[in-house]
Design a protein around this motif. Structure first.
Motif, PDB file in Angstrom:
ATOM      1  N   VAL A  27       0.833  -1.200   0.000  1.00  0.00           N
ATOM      2  CA  VAL A  27       0.000   0.000   0.000  1.00  0.00           C
ATOM      3  C   VAL A  27       0.872   1.256   0.000  1.00  0.00           C
ATOM      4  O   VAL A  27       0.588   2.221  -0.695  1.00  0.00           O
ATOM      5  N   THR A  28       1.959   1.221   0.766  1.00  0.00           N
ATOM      6  CA  THR A  28       2.791   2.416   0.929  1.00  0.00           C
ATOM      7  C   THR A  28       4.054   2.415   0.082  1.00  0.00           C
ATOM      8  O   THR A  28       4.707   3.445  -0.047  1.00  0.00           O
ATOM      9  N   HIS A  29       4.426   1.273  -0.485  1.00  0.00           N
ATOM     10  CA  HIS A  29       5.652   1.173  -1.281  1.00  0.00           C
ATOM     11  C   HIS A  29       5.362   0.440  -2.585  1.00  0.00           C
ATOM     12  O   HIS A  29       4.395  -0.303  -2.684  1.00  0.00           O
ATOM     13  N   LYS A  30       6.250   0.649  -3.528  1.00  0.00           N
ATOM     14  CA  LYS A  30       6.153  -0.114  -4.770  1.00  0.00           C
ATOM     15  C   LYS A  30       6.753  -1.494  -4.502  1.00  0.00           C
ATOM     16  O   LYS A  30       7.952  -1.638  -4.295  1.00  0.00           O
ATOM     17  N   VAL A  31       5.876  -2.478  -4.462  1.00  0.00           N
ATOM     18  CA  VAL A  31       6.264  -3.844  -4.115  1.00  0.00           C
ATOM     19  C   VAL A  31       5.791  -4.769  -5.222  1.00  0.00           C
ATOM     20  O   VAL A  31       4.701  -4.593  -5.760  1.00  0.00           O
ATOM     21  N   ASN A  32       6.612  -5.745  -5.543  1.00  0.00           N
ATOM     22  CA  ASN A  32       6.212  -6.755  -6.511  1.00  0.00           C
ATOM     23  C   ASN A  32       5.336  -7.772  -5.782  1.00  0.00           C
ATOM     24  O   ASN A  32       5.809  -8.807  -5.309  1.00  0.00           O
ATOM     25  N   LEU A  33       4.053  -7.439  -5.648  1.00  0.00           N
ATOM     26  CA  LEU A  33       3.109  -8.263  -4.899  1.00  0.00           C
ATOM     27  C   LEU A  33       2.888  -9.584  -5.624  1.00  0.00           C
ATOM     28  O   LEU A  33       2.475  -9.610  -6.773  1.00  0.00           O
ATOM     29  N   LEU A  34       3.169 -10.686  -4.938  1.00  0.00           N
ATOM     30  CA  LEU A  34       3.069 -12.006  -5.557  1.00  0.00           C
ATOM     31  C   LEU A  34       1.714 -12.673  -5.352  1.00  0.00           C
ATOM     32  O   LEU A  34       1.390 -13.627  -6.052  1.00  0.00           O
ATOM     33  N   VAL A  35       0.949 -12.227  -4.365  1.00  0.00           N
ATOM     34  CA  VAL A  35      -0.385 -12.769  -4.113  1.00  0.00           C
ATOM     35  C   VAL A  35      -1.343 -11.614  -3.883  1.00  0.00           C
ATOM     36  O   VAL A  35      -0.961 -10.569  -3.376  1.00  0.00           O
ATOM     37  N   LYS A  36      -2.574 -11.817  -4.281  1.00  0.00           N
ATOM     38  CA  LYS A  36      -3.594 -10.800  -4.055  1.00  0.00           C
ATOM     39  C   LYS A  36      -3.954 -10.799  -2.571  1.00  0.00           C
ATOM     40  O   LYS A  36      -4.113 -11.869  -1.962  1.00  0.00           O
ATOM     41  N   HIS A  37      -4.075  -9.607  -2.007  1.00  0.00           N
ATOM     42  CA  HIS A  37      -4.349  -9.518  -0.572  1.00  0.00           C
ATOM     43  C   HIS A  37      -5.107  -8.233  -0.285  1.00  0.00           C
ATOM     44  O   HIS A  37      -4.825  -7.195  -0.873  1.00  0.00           O
ATOM     45  N   PRO A  38      -6.070  -8.266   0.649  1.00  0.00           N
ATOM     46  CA  PRO A  38      -6.755  -7.020   1.014  1.00  0.00           C
ATOM     47  C   PRO A  38      -5.784  -6.058   1.699  1.00  0.00           C
ATOM     48  O   PRO A  38      -4.794  -6.480   2.287  1.00  0.00           O
ATOM     49  N   SER A  39      -6.079  -4.800   1.627  1.00  0.00           N
ATOM     50  CA  SER A  39      -5.177  -3.801   2.208  1.00  0.00           C
ATOM     51  C   SER A  39      -5.610  -3.437   3.627  1.00  0.00           C
ATOM     52  O   SER A  39      -5.745  -2.265   3.964  1.00  0.00           O
ATOM     53  N   ASP A  40      -5.812  -4.452   4.453  1.00  0.00           N
ATOM     54  CA  ASP A  40      -6.156  -4.228   5.859  1.00  0.00           C
ATOM     55  C   ASP A  40      -4.868  -4.027   6.671  1.00  0.00           C
ATOM     56  O   ASP A  40      -3.799  -3.852   6.109  1.00  0.00           O
ATOM     57  N   ALA A  41      -4.971  -4.054   7.986  1.00  0.00           N
ATOM     58  CA  ALA A  41      -3.815  -3.805   8.853  1.00  0.00           C
ATOM     59  C   ALA A  41      -2.739  -4.870   8.662  1.00  0.00           C
ATOM     60  O   ALA A  41      -3.031  -6.058   8.541  1.00  0.00           O
ATOM     61  N   SER A  42      -1.505  -4.411   8.652  1.00  0.00           N
ATOM     62  CA  SER A  42      -0.377  -5.300   8.451  1.00  0.00           C
ATOM     63  C   SER A  42       0.158  -5.872   9.764  1.00  0.00           C
ATOM     64  O   SER A  42       0.604  -7.007   9.811  1.00  0.00           O
ATOM     65  N   PHE A  43       0.112  -5.056  10.821  1.00  0.00           N
ATOM     66  CA  PHE A  43       0.672  -5.475  12.112  1.00  0.00           C
ATOM     67  C   PHE A  43      -0.426  -5.833  13.088  1.00  0.00           C
ATOM     68  O   PHE A  43      -1.387  -5.078  13.218  1.00  0.00           O
ATOM     69  N   PRO A  44      -0.267  -6.912  13.777  1.00  0.00           N
ATOM     70  CA  PRO A  44       0.639  -8.046  13.607  1.00  0.00           C
ATOM     71  C   PRO A  44       0.065  -9.059  12.622  1.00  0.00           C
ATOM     72  O   PRO A  44      -1.117  -9.025  12.312  1.00  0.00           O
ATOM     73  N   SER A  45       0.896  -9.948  12.171  1.00  0.00           N
ATOM     74  CA  SER A  45       0.466 -10.959  11.206  1.00  0.00           C
ATOM     75  C   SER A  45      -0.455 -11.986  11.854  1.00  0.00           C
ATOM     76  O   SER A  45      -0.072 -12.662  12.814  1.00  0.00           O
ATOM     77  N   ASP A  46      -1.677 -12.102  11.323  1.00  0.00           N
ATOM     78  CA  ASP A  46      -2.612 -13.118  11.822  1.00  0.00           C
ATOM     79  C   ASP A  46      -2.082 -14.527  11.560  1.00  0.00           C
ATOM     80  O   ASP A  46      -2.215 -15.418  12.407  1.00  0.00           O
ATOM     81  N   HIS A  47      -1.491 -14.726  10.387  1.00  0.00           N
ATOM     82  CA  HIS A  47      -0.963 -16.049  10.056  1.00  0.00           C
ATOM     83  C   HIS A  47       0.074 -16.494  11.085  1.00  0.00           C
ATOM     84  O   HIS A  47       0.072 -17.633  11.536  1.00  0.00           O
ATOM     85  N   LEU A  48       0.969 -15.573  11.437  1.00  0.00           N
ATOM     86  CA  LEU A  48       2.020 -15.940  12.374  1.00  0.00           C
ATOM     87  C   LEU A  48       1.528 -16.013  13.803  1.00  0.00           C
ATOM     88  O   LEU A  48       1.993 -16.853  14.572  1.00  0.00           O
ATOM     89  N   SER A  49       0.588 -15.184  14.187  1.00  0.00           N
ATOM     90  CA  SER A  49       0.050 -15.261  15.549  1.00  0.00           C
ATOM     91  C   SER A  49      -0.628 -16.607  15.774  1.00  0.00           C
ATOM     92  O   SER A  49      -0.330 -17.317  16.743  1.00  0.00           O
ATOM     93  N   GLY A  50      -1.540 -16.957  14.889  1.00  0.00           N
ATOM     94  CA  GLY A  50      -2.238 -18.233  15.021  1.00  0.00           C
ATOM     95  C   GLY A  50      -1.309 -19.417  14.837  1.00  0.00           C
ATOM     96  O   GLY A  50      -1.327 -20.373  15.621  1.00  0.00           O
ATOM     97  N   GLY A  51      -0.476 -19.340  13.809  1.00  0.00           N
ATOM     98  CA  GLY A  51       0.438 -20.448  13.518  1.00  0.00           C
ATOM     99  C   GLY A  51       1.452 -20.698  14.610  1.00  0.00           C
ATOM    100  O   GLY A  51       1.696 -21.847  14.998  1.00  0.00           O
ATOM    101  N   SER A  52       2.036 -19.641  15.151  1.00  0.00           N
ATOM    102  CA  SER A  52       3.033 -19.850  16.199  1.00  0.00           C
ATOM    103  C   SER A  52       2.373 -20.245  17.519  1.00  0.00           C
ATOM    104  O   SER A  52       2.953 -21.003  18.301  1.00  0.00           O
TER     105      SER A  52
END
Length: 129
Positions: A27-52
């Motif tokens: 959203v804030t930088h030019k990034v080569n986005l490899l997967v489509k993703h909604p532009s919701d909050a980035s911090f903290p990662s839900d995937h890592l919170s649940g997974g860890s």
């Protein structure tokens, strides 16, 4: 108990996202986005919170499966940053929240154990129908 660790971690993320909003890297930088993703909050990662949370809790019960899951969690950390949907601090924050959630389970065990037993008994009754 694994389920409750993940619920605590993801609930913590939900609360944090209500008070702090960090835009995703694409959203804030030019990034080569490899997967489509909604532009919701980035911090903290839900995937890592649940997974860890799941990984650290499993490590208490089964070292072999928990170790394999930890390897997969580390790969998830790398992948979420690589595909452009998180900053490194987002995945580290999620990892720490998952760790803390897993540790909280030890102290909440006296309350959560009867709930877990009830859910499992209900599930087993349902399966027999």
């Amino acid at each position: 108990m694994i389920f409750f660790a993940a619920v605590i971690a993801l609930s913590t993320n939900f609360i944090i996202s209500k008070f702090y909003f960090e835009p995703r890297p694409f959203v804030t930088h030019k990034v080569n986005l490899l997967v489509k993703h909604p532009s919701d909050a980035s911090f903290p990662s839900d995937h890592l919170s649940g997974g860890s949370a799941i990984t650290f809790t499993e490590l208490k019960y089964n070292k072999i499966i928990g170790s394999i899951m930890m390897l997969l969690t580390i790969l998830l950390i790398i992948a979420r940053v690589y595909v452009g949907v998180h900053y490194p601090i987002d995945v580290i924050g999620g990892f720490v929240i998952g760790y803390i959630s897993s540790k909280l389970i030890k102290y909440l065990n006296i309350v959560l154990n009867p709930i877990e037993t009830f859910i499992l008994k209900t599930w087993h009754r349902f399966i027999k129908i």
